[in-house]
Design an enzyme around this catalytic site. Structure first.
Site, PDB file in Angstrom:
ATOM      1  N   ASP A  94       0.943  -1.346   0.109  1.00 60.01           N
ATOM      2  CA  ASP A  94      -0.146   0.054  -0.142  1.00 60.01           C
ATOM      3  C   ASP A  94       0.872   1.393  -0.028  1.00 60.01           C
ATOM      4  O   ASP A  94       1.933   1.469   0.778  1.00 60.01           O
ATOM      5  CB  ASP A  94      -1.033  -0.101   1.311  1.00 60.01           C
ATOM      6  CG  ASP A  94      -2.044   1.052   1.209  1.00 60.01           C
ATOM      7  OD1 ASP A  94      -2.805   1.042   0.219  1.00 60.01           O
ATOM      8  OD2 ASP A  94      -1.977   1.706   2.206  1.00 60.01           O
ATOM      9  N   GLU A 118       0.936  -0.474  -5.126  1.00 59.90           N
ATOM     10  CA  GLU A 118      -0.526   0.261  -5.367  1.00 59.90           C
ATOM     11  C   GLU A 118       0.014   1.592  -5.421  1.00 59.90           C
ATOM     12  O   GLU A 118       0.703   2.414  -4.805  1.00 59.90           O
ATOM     13  CB  GLU A 118      -0.927   0.399  -3.686  1.00 59.90           C
ATOM     14  CG  GLU A 118      -2.264   0.938  -3.546  1.00 59.90           C
ATOM     15  CD  GLU A 118      -1.952   2.448  -3.361  1.00 59.90           C
ATOM     16  OE1 GLU A 118      -2.353   3.148  -4.130  1.00 59.90           O
ATOM     17  OE2 GLU A 118      -1.784   2.619  -2.244  1.00 59.90           O
ATOM     18  N   ASP A 129     -11.064   1.453  -0.506  1.00 59.87           N
ATOM     19  CA  ASP A 129     -11.494   3.022  -0.002  1.00 59.87           C
ATOM     20  C   ASP A 129     -12.542   3.411  -0.773  1.00 59.87           C
ATOM     21  O   ASP A 129     -12.760   4.730  -0.566  1.00 59.87           O
ATOM     22  CB  ASP A 129     -10.057   3.608  -0.283  1.00 59.87           C
ATOM     23  CG  ASP A 129      -8.893   3.291   0.851  1.00 59.87           C
ATOM     24  OD1 ASP A 129      -9.551   3.290   1.935  1.00 59.87           O
ATOM     25  OD2 ASP A 129      -7.852   3.542   0.577  1.00 59.87           O
TER      26      ASP A 129
END
Length: 494
Positions: A294, A341, A394
């Site tokens: 991430d 990501e 998200d």
């Protein structure tokens, strides 16, 4: 497998149905894996599995190595003899996790299970437990940290007595001896977590299904990682962060996001060849088959906010280790199954690191309809070495996202997808699975055609997130058949 076409579903284990108020590593996890197999899917993507802290966020954990005890399945502890069936009976909502209630209930029951184990477990089980303790290098520090947090009224480690803040060895041993029973309880929970998760992962792997895990680049300040490794973070003499992490104003927030995580001291990390990061990657590779990192762009440069600032507006980009870290990772582990990501503000320098190590990036269809035909997230611009999603944890669900757009934007999207409004979700899913991208991942909420009430997280908010759970009858055979049909016609079956 790493270089062939596959598809899968994004579903965090907390969202599984089942007893106990939260998803767990029990029969429902096995049933979901069976559903994936029946649906022609070969990937199960999850969020970080760590012990959650503030806001119950899996991206803010007390440890980058330990597992979340809330995911332990109580029925398995009954089968092992550590609990009675009557101990596990409780009433909770089934559509959403009530974290406060679940934490209180499971903490109490797991303590009872640990006490029973230490008092009367068979010698073979105790031997397995002690082997786990002896072979898990991070375990004692984690257990001590969690016990000390409780002992000092849930205060952050920087507010503990000075000798503990500085990790004086004599003082740490004194507290280890004093709080030995509680430390044993923490170690028991980690043993159960790792044992149960290993069984779930092995079951998935035996059916040809790989687990995509998630590794946040940053760790929480109030974590054992920072307490035990203060030298590798940018802290002042009192152990407080000098700067914190976040992102500048973007799609999600006009003031940016001030995450509050401490920044790494990359110079100090480099002194020993990034050993802490190598240990972390090694642990992740034991937990998962593929690791999504991430906020990958933070390795090239990270948004750095003075700790005194209340928002993320007054930050600056500060260079990270660049490709040096990944050279060290590759030297130790070889070419890795890592997903980068790479969302947000991505520079050519970030892309260069990603591409140098052949790491697939992410393509989010909900981000595709701004900026015209050159938008990189539009399906006709996708590249082979990437992972396409309708949305992520998200994002709003695709139905929720679409319903919130104005009529003109809805029409533009439907024109591109050649669909009517009521066929939007089906078209988005079909376009994702049909993309040239090597991997296609669908959030379970989109597979189930759910609206905004099923959203997992709203970035920049601290309450009411991470609670969604799917219904116990959600994974019907007809749904599996539809997914398998798409996987077959677009060449994504294993």
């Amino acid at each position: 497998m790493w270089y062939s076409r596959h598809s899968g579903i994004l579903l965090h284990p907390t969202s599984l149905p089942g007893e106990g108020g939260i998803g767990s590593f029990g029969r429902e996890a096995i049933a979901f894996i069976d559903f994936l197999k029946a649906a022609g899917q070969s990937l199960w993507q999850i969020l970080p599995l760590g012990p959650t802290g503030y806001g119950n966020s899996p991206y803010s954990c007390y440890s980058a190595f330990a597992g979340n005890p809330l995911l332990i399945n109580l029925e398995k502890l009954v089968e092992a003899g550590d609990l009675k069936k009557k101990d596990t009976v409780a009433s909770f909502p089934t559509d959403k996790v009530d974290y406060e209630a679940v934490i209180a209930f499971k903490s109490s029951i797991l303590k009872k299970a640990a006490a029973s184990f230490f008092a009367k477990a068979e010698s073979s089980r105790k031997e397995a437990f002690w082997n786990f303790c002896d072979s898990t290098f991070w375990l004692h520090d984690y257990a001590l940290f969690m016990v000390l947090r409780e002992y000092f009224g849930e205060e952050s480690w920087n507010n503990w007595p000075s000798a503990l803040v500085k990790r004086d060895p004599v003082t740490c041993k004194e507290y280890s001896d004093k709080l030995g029973e509680d430390i044993g309880f923490q170690k028991y929970m980690q043993w159960q977590f790792y044992t149960q998760w290993s069984e779930v992962k092995a079951y998935a792997n035996n059916l040809g299904i790989k687990i995509i895990g998630d590794a946040p680049i940053f760790v929480a300040y109030d974590s054992v990682d920072v307490w035990c490794n203060q030298q590798i973070f940018r802290l002042d003499k009192d152990g407080l962060p000098l700067v914190v992490a976040g992102v500048p104003p973007d799609y999600f927030s006009s003031t940016g996001q001030r995450w509050g995580n401490p920044h790494y001291n990359w110079d100090n990390l480099a002194l020993d060849g990034y050993n802490w990061w190598l240990a972390r990657i090694g642990n992740d590779l034991a937990l998962y088959d593929i690791v999504r990192i991430d906020h990958f762009r933070g390795f090239e440069a990270a948004w750095t906010i003075p700790a005194s600032e209340k928002t993320a507006i007054k930050g600056e980009w500060v260079k990270g280790p660049g490709d040096k870290l990944f050279e060290a990772v590759r030297a130790k582990f070889g070419n890795l199954p890592i997903i980068a990501e790479d969302l947000g503000i991505i520079t050519p320098e970030v892309e260069a690191i990603r591409d140098k190590f052949s790491l697939p990036g992410m393509k989010i269809l909900q981000f595709a309809f701004e900026g015209g035909a050159v938008n990189a997230y539009l399906p006709h611009n996708h590249i082979l070495n990437s992972v396409v999603y309708t949305g992520t944890h998200d994002n709003d669900t695709t139905l929720g996202w679409f319903s919130g757009l104005d009529t003109e934007k809805q029409q533009l999207i439907c024109d591109y997808l050649n669909c009517k409004n009521d066929g939007l979700l089906e078209s988005m899913i079909r376009v994702a699975v049909g993309s040239v991208a090597r991997y296609a991942i669908l959030p379970m909420q989109d597979v189930l055609s759910l609206g905004s009430s099923a959203r997992m997280n709203i970035p920049g908010t601290s309450a009411g997130n991470w609670g969604w759970r799917m219904g116990k009858d959600s994974i019907a055979p007809a749904l599996a058949e539809r997914l398998k049909h798409l996987a077959i016609i677009y060449g994504r079956t294993s």
